[in-house]
Scaffold this motif. Structure first.
Motif, PDB file in Angstrom:
ATOM      1  N   LYS A  18      34.623  38.035  42.016  1.00 63.51           N
ATOM      2  CA  LYS A  18      36.414  37.055  41.132  1.00 63.51           C
ATOM      3  C   LYS A  18      35.443  36.252  39.354  1.00 63.51           C
ATOM      4  O   LYS A  18      35.928  35.688  39.073  1.00 63.51           O
ATOM      5  CB  LYS A  18      36.287  35.985  41.955  1.00 63.51           C
ATOM      6  N   ILE A  19      34.495  37.259  38.885  1.00 63.27           N
ATOM      7  CA  ILE A  19      33.711  36.794  37.879  1.00 63.27           C
ATOM      8  C   ILE A  19      35.241  37.228  36.684  1.00 63.27           C
ATOM      9  O   ILE A  19      35.860  38.632  37.041  1.00 63.27           O
ATOM     10  CB  ILE A  19      33.168  37.750  37.062  1.00 63.27           C
ATOM     11  N   PRO A  20      36.024  36.621  35.919  1.00 58.62           N
ATOM     12  CA  PRO A  20      37.296  36.660  35.001  1.00 58.62           C
ATOM     13  C   PRO A  20      36.739  37.601  33.776  1.00 58.62           C
ATOM     14  O   PRO A  20      36.483  37.233  33.369  1.00 58.62           O
ATOM     15  CB  PRO A  20      37.646  35.383  34.808  1.00 58.62           C
ATOM     16  N   ASN A  62      29.172  50.702  41.333  1.00 58.91           N
ATOM     17  CA  ASN A  62      29.100  49.808  42.594  1.00 58.91           C
ATOM     18  C   ASN A  62      28.574  47.952  42.511  1.00 58.91           C
ATOM     19  O   ASN A  62      29.215  47.126  42.188  1.00 58.91           O
ATOM     20  CB  ASN A  62      27.727  50.126  43.267  1.00 58.91           C
ATOM     21  N   ILE A  63      28.579  48.679  39.983  1.00 58.45           N
ATOM     22  CA  ILE A  63      28.414  47.279  39.925  1.00 58.45           C
ATOM     23  C   ILE A  63      29.843  46.339  39.276  1.00 58.45           C
ATOM     24  O   ILE A  63      30.141  45.031  39.558  1.00 58.45           O
ATOM     25  CB  ILE A  63      27.605  47.579  38.325  1.00 58.45           C
ATOM     26  N   ALA A  64      31.003  48.001  39.370  1.00 54.03           N
ATOM     27  CA  ALA A  64      32.092  46.944  39.102  1.00 54.03           C
ATOM     28  C   ALA A  64      32.906  46.620  40.486  1.00 54.03           C
ATOM     29  O   ALA A  64      33.369  45.152  39.605  1.00 54.03           O
ATOM     30  CB  ALA A  64      32.572  48.188  38.187  1.00 54.03           C
ATOM     31  N   LYS A  65      32.529  46.679  41.435  1.00 56.42           N
ATOM     32  CA  LYS A  65      32.983  46.289  42.475  1.00 56.42           C
ATOM     33  C   LYS A  65      31.815  44.866  42.502  1.00 56.42           C
ATOM     34  O   LYS A  65      33.197  43.727  43.401  1.00 56.42           O
ATOM     35  CB  LYS A  65      32.565  47.106  43.830  1.00 56.42           C
ATOM     36  N   LEU A  66      31.479  44.613  42.392  1.00 54.79           N
ATOM     37  CA  LEU A  66      30.066  43.328  42.440  1.00 54.79           C
ATOM     38  C   LEU A  66      30.850  42.662  41.833  1.00 54.79           C
ATOM     39  O   LEU A  66      30.999  41.503  42.262  1.00 54.79           O
ATOM     40  CB  LEU A  66      28.846  43.540  42.317  1.00 54.79           C
ATOM     41  N   SER A 119      35.568  29.404  37.949  1.00 50.88           N
ATOM     42  CA  SER A 119      35.238  29.543  37.284  1.00 50.88           C
ATOM     43  C   SER A 119      35.289  28.913  35.269  1.00 50.88           C
ATOM     44  O   SER A 119      36.854  28.941  35.313  1.00 50.88           O
ATOM     45  CB  SER A 119      34.808  31.064  36.573  1.00 50.88           C
ATOM     46  N   ASN A 120      34.626  28.405  35.402  1.00 50.50           N
ATOM     47  CA  ASN A 120      34.929  27.397  34.186  1.00 50.50           C
ATOM     48  C   ASN A 120      35.275  28.531  32.553  1.00 50.50           C
ATOM     49  O   ASN A 120      35.347  27.891  31.736  1.00 50.50           O
ATOM     50  CB  ASN A 120      33.713  26.557  34.015  1.00 50.50           C
ATOM     51  N   LEU A 121      35.416  29.220  33.143  1.00 53.58           N
ATOM     52  CA  LEU A 121      34.740  30.490  32.180  1.00 53.58           C
ATOM     53  C   LEU A 121      36.370  30.816  31.486  1.00 53.58           C
ATOM     54  O   LEU A 121      37.680  31.190  30.416  1.00 53.58           O
ATOM     55  CB  LEU A 121      34.302  31.986  32.418  1.00 53.58           C
TER      56      LEU A 121
END
Length: 92
Positions: free
Chosen positions: A27-29, A18-22, A1-3
């Protein structure tokens, strides 16, 4: 990711595992934590800008944006208070 290359730090605090697992699976840093019941939500950018998401009976959710330093700092302090009392994704 560019971030990652831009050295953006993301802290995701949610009341829904569930949002946390998403977030984790995408793989959002981000550092992800789960809190108990929260009133609304928001985004804080460099303690200079804030977007608050608040529940509304008619609209469902309303969003308020501000670049007021006092409001952004208040939002940060509220976030940090909840963050310190939340659980890491690995703890659930």
């Amino acid at each position: 990711s560019n971030l990652r290359f831009k050295k953006v730090k993301i802290f995701d605090l949610t009341g829904d595992k569930n949002i946390a697992k998403l977030f984790y699976n995408l793989k959002i840093p981000a550092e992800i934590r789960i809190a108990g019941k929260m009133f609304g939500g928001g985004i804080i950018v460099d303690v200079k800008e804030v977007i608050l998401f608040l529940p509304d009976e008619k609209e469902g959710v309303i969003a308020l944006w501000s670049d007021h330093a006092g409001l952004a700092n208040f939002a940060k302090q509220y976030f940090l208070y909840i963050w310190e009392n939340s659980k890491k994704l690995s703890e659930i």
